[in-house]
Design an enzyme around this catalytic site. Structure first.
Site, PDB file in Angstrom:
ATOM      1  N   HIS A  47      -4.959 -12.269  -9.948  1.00  0.00           N
ATOM      2  CA  HIS A  47      -5.780 -12.730  -8.818  1.00  0.00           C
ATOM      3  C   HIS A  47      -6.730 -13.770  -9.408  1.00  0.00           C
ATOM      4  CE1 HIS A  47      -4.116  -9.653  -6.274  1.00  0.00           C
ATOM      5  NE2 HIS A  47      -4.416  -8.731  -7.163  1.00  0.00           N
ATOM      6  N   GLU A  63       0.776  -9.771  -8.978  1.00  0.00           N
ATOM      7  CA  GLU A  63       0.009  -9.877  -7.724  1.00  0.00           C
ATOM      8  C   GLU A  63      -0.604 -11.254  -7.550  1.00  0.00           C
ATOM      9  OE1 GLU A  63      -2.753  -6.611  -7.260  1.00  0.00           O
ATOM     10  OE2 GLU A  63      -1.391  -5.183  -8.206  1.00  0.00           O
ATOM     11  N   ASN A  70      -2.589   1.683 -13.047  1.00  0.00           N
ATOM     12  CA  ASN A  70      -3.189   0.447 -12.548  1.00  0.00           C
ATOM     13  C   ASN A  70      -4.691   0.439 -12.854  1.00  0.00           C
ATOM     14  OD1 ASN A  70      -3.014  -1.989 -11.018  1.00  0.00           O
ATOM     15  ND2 ASN A  70      -3.668  -0.943  -9.136  1.00  0.00           N
ATOM     16  N   GLU A  71      -5.167  -0.640 -13.464  1.00  0.00           N
ATOM     17  CA  GLU A  71      -6.614  -0.900 -13.571  1.00  0.00           C
ATOM     18  C   GLU A  71      -7.410   0.182 -14.294  1.00  0.00           C
ATOM     19  OE1 GLU A  71      -8.010  -1.749  -9.605  1.00  0.00           O
ATOM     20  OE2 GLU A  71      -6.728  -3.499  -9.404  1.00  0.00           O
ATOM     21  N   ASN A  93      -0.609  -2.098 -15.574  1.00  0.00           N
ATOM     22  CA  ASN A  93      -0.952  -3.224 -14.691  1.00  0.00           C
ATOM     23  C   ASN A  93      -2.468  -3.372 -14.561  1.00  0.00           C
ATOM     24  OD1 ASN A  93       0.201  -5.166 -12.718  1.00  0.00           O
ATOM     25  ND2 ASN A  93      -0.809  -3.913 -11.139  1.00  0.00           N
ATOM     26  N   ASN A 126       0.787  -1.243   0.000  1.00  0.00           N
ATOM     27  CA  ASN A 126       0.000   0.000   0.000  1.00  0.00           C
ATOM     28  C   ASN A 126       0.814   1.286   0.000  1.00  0.00           C
ATOM     29  OD1 ASN A 126      -2.885  -0.794   0.126  1.00  0.00           O
ATOM     30  ND2 ASN A 126      -2.221  -1.846   1.979  1.00  0.00           N
ATOM     31  N   ILE A 127       1.941   1.304   0.685  1.00  0.00           N
ATOM     32  CA  ILE A 127       2.534   2.609   1.039  1.00  0.00           C
ATOM     33  C   ILE A 127       3.149   3.391  -0.112  1.00  0.00           C
ATOM     34  CG2 ILE A 127       2.945   2.038   3.470  1.00  0.00           C
ATOM     35  CD1 ILE A 127       5.954   1.677   2.575  1.00  0.00           C
ATOM     36  N   MET A 128       3.142   2.816  -1.317  1.00  0.00           N
ATOM     37  CA  MET A 128       3.622   3.606  -2.454  1.00  0.00           C
ATOM     38  C   MET A 128       2.478   3.989  -3.393  1.00  0.00           C
ATOM     39  SD  MET A 128       7.360   1.822  -2.892  1.00  0.00           S
ATOM     40  CE  MET A 128       8.012   2.854  -4.194  1.00  0.00           C
ATOM     41  N   LYS A 129       1.260   3.939  -2.865  1.00  0.00           N
ATOM     42  CA  LYS A 129       0.097   4.372  -3.652  1.00  0.00           C
ATOM     43  C   LYS A 129      -0.090   5.887  -3.536  1.00  0.00           C
ATOM     44  CE  LYS A 129      -2.000  -0.193  -3.439  1.00  0.00           C
ATOM     45  NZ  LYS A 129      -2.887  -1.097  -2.681  1.00  0.00           N
ATOM     46  N   ASP A 186      -2.185 -14.574  -6.578  1.00  0.00           N
ATOM     47  CA  ASP A 186      -2.706 -15.347  -5.447  1.00  0.00           C
ATOM     48  C   ASP A 186      -3.796 -16.282  -5.957  1.00  0.00           C
ATOM     49  OD1 ASP A 186      -4.822 -13.413  -5.659  1.00  0.00           O
ATOM     50  OD2 ASP A 186      -4.099 -12.319  -3.904  1.00  0.00           O
TER      51      ASP A 186
HETATM   52  C1  XIL Z   1      -4.809  -4.070  -1.927  1.00  0.00           C
HETATM   53  C2  XIL Z   1      -4.015  -4.233  -0.640  1.00  0.00           C
HETATM   54  O1  XIL Z   1      -3.429  -5.505  -0.606  1.00  0.00           O
HETATM   55  C3  XIL Z   1      -4.932  -4.035   0.550  1.00  0.00           C
HETATM   56  O2  XIL Z   1      -4.172  -4.037   1.751  1.00  0.00           O
HETATM   57  C4  XIL Z   1      -5.703  -2.722   0.416  1.00  0.00           C
HETATM   58  O3  XIL Z   1      -6.662  -2.640   1.432  1.00  0.00           O
HETATM   59  C5  XIL Z   1      -6.393  -2.624  -0.928  1.00  0.00           C
HETATM   60  O4  XIL Z   1      -5.443  -2.809  -1.955  1.00  0.00           O
HETATM   61  N1  XIL Z   1      -5.040  -4.865  -6.937  1.00  0.00           N
HETATM   62  C6  XIL Z   1      -4.020  -3.986  -6.701  1.00  0.00           C
HETATM   63  C7  XIL Z   1      -3.515  -3.807  -5.318  1.00  0.00           C
HETATM   64  O5  XIL Z   1      -3.451  -3.440  -7.643  1.00  0.00           O
HETATM   65  O6  XIL Z   1      -3.059  -2.503  -5.094  1.00  0.00           O
HETATM   66  C8  XIL Z   1      -4.560  -4.185  -4.298  1.00  0.00           C
HETATM   67  O7  XIL Z   1      -3.946  -4.148  -3.016  1.00  0.00           O
HETATM   68  C9  XIL Z   1      -5.121  -5.544  -4.600  1.00  0.00           C
HETATM   69  C10 XIL Z   1      -5.789  -5.552  -5.936  1.00  0.00           C
END
Ligand code: XIL
Length: 359
Positions: free
Chosen positions: A226, A255, A148-149, A190, A62-65, A257
């Site tokens: 994801h 990312e 992003n997105e 991204n 998060n901290i580089m948003k 998972d």
């Molecule tokens: C998520 C973080 O993991 C969480 O801690 C926060 O609450 C919300 O954002 N896509 C992205 C990431 O590009 O920045 C997101 O990260 C997850 C989905």
């Protein structure tokens, strides 16, 4: 059962991976929580040991948003990010910066939400935002998610604040502006679901073709990934990677998972929820992780491999538990359990990276 008491041990799980990142020539990364965030690495020697051992690249969760780095028009706050960078540097890890521009409501600085201005004024404040941050990190980060997105599920551009103000121009302007102040870092667009949603992928490839025609210097595509155990298929994923490869763009899994439950699938909706990470499920997840990583290796040539990053270290720390599952139950999407023990999934990634058969 939670991740912490799932009973896996490094010996009995068969994971037994000594150093994951050693198995690949490309970055093998992980996203981390920082400082006061839940599951922060800064408070956890056990988590730090896993990070140091297994990963070669770090991303801040998060901290580089935007809202963290640029809370007010003339205020930039790099204290946490610089400390994060120091942790990466001290431990010999590269850093992937995430992310210069993102629509997400609670991560857009409040001053931008309230900003009144015409298109030119909007492009100007975004230029300052992008260039101040990219200048600060220039020479210190290996790569950045520039935007992003920006694309919708189902295709078309996302009707974000930035799109409303500038149309799609903000996307390519961000890439051009970042490149002007950092000639070396890889610059990524991204997004999620681009490996799954054909219409979304078509908008992406249309955008990339436009970039090419106008010489917009994007380096690659970040596939968030994801994904699920049952969706999308490996062949769909490979075909999506190919779209970037054919355009000579890097492919970075940014990312990754893979939760055990898929809330969009009929069995789940019918109440068939996996409430325990049984050995059989853990082995199925191992195979799935392996197949995805193998597809990456098989589809993306070495010179276009930007790396593979998983979104979080331990199962209970995963954002999916709160965001996707609304804390309704646990899930087990990552490579380590709550006690930082190796899961079979870690062996799956290791096998995928080494080109071994996925079993
Ligand atoms: C998520 C973080 O993991 C969480 O801690 C926060 O609450 C919300 O954002 N896509 C992205 C990431 O590009 O920045 C997101 O990260 C997850 C989905």
């Amino acid at each position: 059962m939670t991740g912490a008491d799932s009973g896996w041990s490094e010996k009995t799980s068969g994971a037994d991976v000594s150093k994951l990142s050693k198995l690949a020539k490309f970055p093998v990364g992980v996203s981390l929580a920082y400082g006061n965030e839940a599951f922060s690495y800064t408070n956890s020697p056990a988590q730090q040991a896993v990070i140091k051992t297994h990963f070669s690249q770090l991303t801040a969760g998060n901290i580089m948003k935007m809202s963290y780095l640029h809370p007010a028009p003339d205020t930039y706050n790099f204290t946490q990010a610089d400390d994060f960078l120091k942790f990466a540097r001290d431990n010999g890890k590269t850093l992937h910066a995430h992310t210069l521009i993102w629509h997400s409501d609670y991560q857009v600085p409040a001053f931008m939400k309230n900003y009144q201005g015409d298109k030119a004024a909007w492009l100007a404040i975004l230029k300052t935002h992008v260039q101040t941050i990219a200048t600060h990190f220039s020479g210190k980060v290996a790569s950045l998610d520039v935007v992003n997105e920006a694309i919708n599920d189902g295709g078309g551009y996302r009707n974000s604040l930035f799109y409303q103000k500038t149309g799609a121009d903000y996307i390519e302007q961000a890439v051009i502006n970042a490149r002007a102040v950092d000639q070396k870092a890889d610059l990524y667009y991204n997004d999620y679901n681009i490996e799954a949603d054909a219409a979304k992928l078509r908008t992406l490839t249309g955008m990339l073709d436009g970039f090419k025609a106008r010489s917009v210097p994007v380096t690659g595509v970040g596939f968030q990934m994801h994904i699920y155990m049952d969706y999308p298929s490996v062949s769909t994923i490979s075909a999506a990677f190919k779209q970037a490869v054919e355009r000579k763009l890097k492919v970075k899994i940014t990312e990754l998972d893979i939760p055990v439950n898929n809330p969009f699938s009929p069995p789940y909706q019918a109440g068939d929820i996996q409430r325990e990470l049984t050995p059989a499920l853990a082995l199925a997840q191992k195979k799935r992780y392996c197949e995805v990583v193998k597809a990456y290796r098989d589809t993306v040539p070495a010179n276009l491999r930007g790396g593979v990053t998983v979104w979080g270290v331990s199962d209970p720390s995963s954002w999916l538990i709160s965001d996707l599952f609304k804390n309704a139950h646990a899930d087990w999407p990552l490579l380590f359990d709550g006690a930082y023990r190796q899961k079979p999934a870690l062996r799956g990634v290791a096998d995928g990276l080494s080109g071994k058969p996925c079993i």
